[in-house]
Design a protein around this motif. Sequence first.
Motif, mmCIF file in Angstrom:
data_model
loop_
_atom_site.group_PDB
_atom_site.id
_atom_site.type_symbol
_atom_site.label_atom_id
_atom_site.label_comp_id
_atom_site.label_asym_id
_atom_site.label_seq_id
_atom_site.Cartn_x
_atom_site.Cartn_y
_atom_site.Cartn_z
ATOM 1 N N LEU A 1 0.838 -1.210 0.000
ATOM 2 C CA LEU A 1 0.000 0.000 0.000
ATOM 3 C C LEU A 1 0.868 1.253 0.000
ATOM 4 N N GLU B 1 0.728 4.273 -2.545
ATOM 5 C CA GLU B 1 0.453 5.634 -2.064
ATOM 6 C C GLU B 1 1.508 6.612 -2.575
ATOM 7 N N LEU C 1 -9.352 -3.231 -3.510
ATOM 8 C CA LEU C 1 -9.080 -2.309 -2.403
ATOM 9 C C LEU C 1 -10.358 -1.644 -1.890
ATOM 10 N N MET D 1 -10.899 -5.482 0.578
ATOM 11 C CA MET D 1 -9.978 -5.152 1.661
ATOM 12 C C MET D 1 -10.715 -4.738 2.943
ATOM 13 N N LEU E 1 -6.062 -0.391 5.142
ATOM 14 C CA LEU E 1 -6.123 0.828 4.308
ATOM 15 C C LEU E 1 -6.487 2.015 5.202
ATOM 16 N N PHE F 1 -2.655 6.276 4.440
ATOM 17 C CA PHE F 1 -2.798 6.198 2.978
ATOM 18 C C PHE F 1 -3.958 7.083 2.513
ATOM 19 N N LEU G 1 -4.870 6.751 -1.399
ATOM 20 C CA LEU G 1 -5.480 5.458 -1.739
ATOM 21 C C LEU G 1 -6.879 5.335 -1.154
ATOM 22 N N HIS G 2 -7.016 5.806 0.080
ATOM 23 C CA HIS G 2 -8.305 5.733 0.756
ATOM 24 C C HIS G 2 -9.363 6.533 -0.012
#
Lengths: 224, 224
Positions: free
Chosen positions: B131, B135, B160, B164, B176, B181, B184-185
């Motif tokens: 991750l 990121e 994700l 996830m 996550l 992150f 990504l989140h």
Amino acid sequence: MADQVKLHGNWLSPFSSRVIWALKLKGIPYEYVEENVADKSALLLHYNPVYKKIPVLVHSGKPICESMIILDYIDETWPENPLLPSDPFERATARFWIKFIEDKSPVLWGVFLADGEDDREKARKATLEVLQTLEERAFGDEKFFGGDEINMVDLAYGMLARWMPVIEEVVGVKLLDPDMFPRLHALAENFRQAAVIRDNLPDHDQMVPLFKIRREQLLQIAGK
Amino acid sequence: MADQVKLHGNWLSPFSSRVIWALKLKGIPYEYVEENVADKSALLLHYNPVYKKIPVLVHSGKPICESMIILDYIDETWPENPLLPSDPFERATARFWIKFIEDKSPVLWGVFLADGEDDREKARKATLEVLQTLEERAFGDEKFFGGDEINMVDLAYGMLARWMPVIEEVVGVKLLDPDMFPRLHALAENFRQAAVIRDNLPDHDQMVPLFKIRREQLLQIAGK
């Protein structure tokens, strides 16, 4: 830098060779940078910070990593002498077998890295299983893996034509047996004989002593 | 059979969902066949004798296997609403990150299958490393993984956005993390909210108890 093509590779790597073959088949002039895989250049690490691996193709200053992704890039940037069939279903079939050899690559190198008779036997059986699937299910009766002309599937399977015989000699086991796998054996031979490949294949006899040393180093690192 | 599109899938599989999303994004009508992964149909085994896995797309009677290869096939057969950028370098970048998540898939499922605190902690750290790479290095500031519009990269990373969080709840670990992150989140959230995805995502609360059972079964099989 405009339109300059540069390949960072290593002459012993089948992944590097895939890119060299593609560039030669397309007739694309390029500059070659030999990388020492034990002491990679700062430029290589800059270009491929995620995997820190060869091959990297740099085109007009932009880096492309991962051999099969480089081949897609080459085929899309220079469409003459296409490396994939034009029909979507045939393309999907080509991609299926390319993915298969990519996924099975650790298995095919298993014998090279196995230590002790039990491990080696286990690795040998796993390799034969992969070869059996290929012999039975992949490829027709054409001259090359990809059909009547060399294409991306052949480049993906180049390992069978040169690196596998080297593994066989270094380890002292037979894998691509012509009696067990007549079709695969013939395909590998046809591939080796094709002009562009023959002129751009590392030499078997030069490779064997180097792979012997490399194997000993790797087994030591693995603490075997 | 002419031009008939049929998908053999399983509603709990992120690989199946990739294909469903692609078909919906393209507006392609299709027939869906739910496969029981514990008791696969003879037809599925016939269509995918090598991997014996879903998803399989059958188009005009011809089977295409492996989710990302199916997505390439869909994009090449129905070019409207393209799933990849047209520029070869941008395509290579998209393919690089698609290959990355494909390669790292076993790592991302590692926490789900780890038993005991030590194994779980090791798997958690490995997941955070993946991750972290994403990121820091992948994706810009666009709304979606693939840019301003949902594309093939998003479909590859769908895991994700739904699976996830299910793993997190089933196992009881945070992966996550929005503070660690943030990018990504946010991308996962945007993906979940996009109309075609939102309407074609398995339900989190329905998934959790089923993944709990599945995890127990898998750990038992593994003899843990």
